[in-house]
Motif scaffolding. Structure first.
Motif, PDB file in Angstrom:
ATOM      1  N   ALA A  21       0.819  -1.215   0.000  1.00  0.00           N
ATOM      2  CA  ALA A  21       0.000   0.000   0.000  1.00  0.00           C
ATOM      3  C   ALA A  21       0.852   1.264   0.000  1.00  0.00           C
ATOM      4  CB  ALA A  21      -0.929   0.005   1.215  1.00  0.00           C
ATOM      5  N   ASP A  22       2.005   1.223   0.687  1.00  0.00           N
ATOM      6  CA  ASP A  22       2.816   2.440   0.803  1.00  0.00           C
ATOM      7  C   ASP A  22       4.286   2.079   0.996  1.00  0.00           C
ATOM      8  OD1 ASP A  22       3.869   4.918   1.157  1.00  0.00           O
ATOM      9  OD2 ASP A  22       2.688   5.451   2.913  1.00  0.00           O
ATOM     10  N   PHE A  24       6.831   3.865   0.621  1.00  0.00           N
ATOM     11  CA  PHE A  24       7.624   5.072   0.853  1.00  0.00           C
ATOM     12  C   PHE A  24       7.971   5.092   2.338  1.00  0.00           C
ATOM     13  CE2 PHE A  24       8.266   9.717   1.327  1.00  0.00           C
ATOM     14  CZ  PHE A  24       9.136   9.933   0.285  1.00  0.00           C
ATOM     15  N   PRO A  41      11.318   5.872  -1.516  1.00  0.00           N
ATOM     16  CA  PRO A  41      10.602   4.708  -2.032  1.00  0.00           C
ATOM     17  C   PRO A  41      11.539   3.513  -2.058  1.00  0.00           C
ATOM     18  CG  PRO A  41      11.304   6.081  -3.847  1.00  0.00           C
ATOM     19  CD  PRO A  41      11.703   6.810  -2.591  1.00  0.00           C
ATOM     20  N   HIS A  75       5.070   3.010   7.087  1.00  0.00           N
ATOM     21  CA  HIS A  75       3.913   3.717   7.622  1.00  0.00           C
ATOM     22  C   HIS A  75       2.617   3.157   7.054  1.00  0.00           C
ATOM     23  CE1 HIS A  75       6.607   6.815   9.239  1.00  0.00           C
ATOM     24  NE2 HIS A  75       7.270   6.676   8.104  1.00  0.00           N
ATOM     25  N   ASP A 191      -7.400   7.154   4.920  1.00  0.00           N
ATOM     26  CA  ASP A 191      -6.833   6.560   6.128  1.00  0.00           C
ATOM     27  C   ASP A 191      -7.921   5.958   7.010  1.00  0.00           C
ATOM     28  OD1 ASP A 191      -4.113   6.662   5.895  1.00  0.00           O
ATOM     29  OD2 ASP A 191      -3.826   8.472   7.076  1.00  0.00           O
TER      30      ASP A 191
END
Length: 214
Positions: A21-22, A24, A41, A75, A191
């Motif tokens: 999903a993330d 970074f 990233p 995160h 979120d």
């Protein structure tokens, strides 16, 4: 990371979902007692039970000279939870809180400076992210692109410890958890809705575990 037992997760699928999903991450190293932080990233590499993260810095970034111990923070979604949402309404024991998912990846940092390594990182990053924005930029192994590689330093973080915290109201009765899911799922932020989905899955898994244990 402070992680009460109720919120600790050793499920590799939870980490994979976070990174998908993330990807970074926040990369932290320490020099002379002071933290050095970059936001980058990364690419995920799995080899059996081994996990590594791969990426690159801009060469002027002070962290680009670092090797050795490092921490990558992955995160996940997070959202505020109001005690007014709970169905049991025990005001003296219910307080505002924050639900969230996060992972800390501890490991050893390796610098990558070879042309092939750097080209592979740039090519793989572009292949991973260009499709998400509907574009088709690709690294081409020609003089123009190779000259750009002189401005970066690659890294691989060899992960040796994973701490995943999944704080999703597991310490509450099911009715409270369902109420929070409903409130977060009705909000208009990604979120909040993502936390609601994580909570749904955690609650379903908890109930399935209870049935199997009975």
């Amino acid at each position: 990371m402070y992680t009460p037992r109720a919120f600790a997760s050793n499920d590799p699928a939870a980490l994979d979902a976070l990174l998908a999903a993330d990807p970074f991450v926040t990369l932290v190293t320490v020099v002379d007692g002071a933290p050095v932080v970059s936001h980058l990233p990364v690419l995920i590499e799995r080899d059996g039970g081994r996990l590594a993260l791969r990426g690159h810095w801009a060469k002027p970034n002070p962290q680009s000279s670092h090797t050795g111990p490092a921490l990558a923070i992955v995160h996940g979604p997070h959202a505020y939870v109001s005690p007014s949402w709970y169905t049991d309404k025990v005001e003296e024991t219910r307080v505002p809180t924050w639900n969230y998912v996060v992972a800390h990846l501890h490991g050893t940092l390796e610098r990558l400076t070879g042309t092939d390594d750097l080209a592979s990182i740039v090519a793989d990053l572009s292949a991973r992210f260009e499709t998400q924005v509907g574009e088709q930029w690709r690294y081409v192994d020609d003089d123009a692109h190779r000259s750009q590689l002189r401005g970066i330093v690659g890294f691989r973080l060899h992960v040796d410890r994973i701490d995943t915290k999944v704080k999703l109201s597991q310490n509450h009765p099911d009715a409270n958890r369902e109420a929070v899911i409903g409130k977060l799922g009705a909000q208009d932020t990604d979120d909040a809705r993502s936390v609601a989905q994580w909570m749904r899955e955690a609650l379903a898994a908890s109930r399935a575990g209870d049935r199997h244990g009975s």
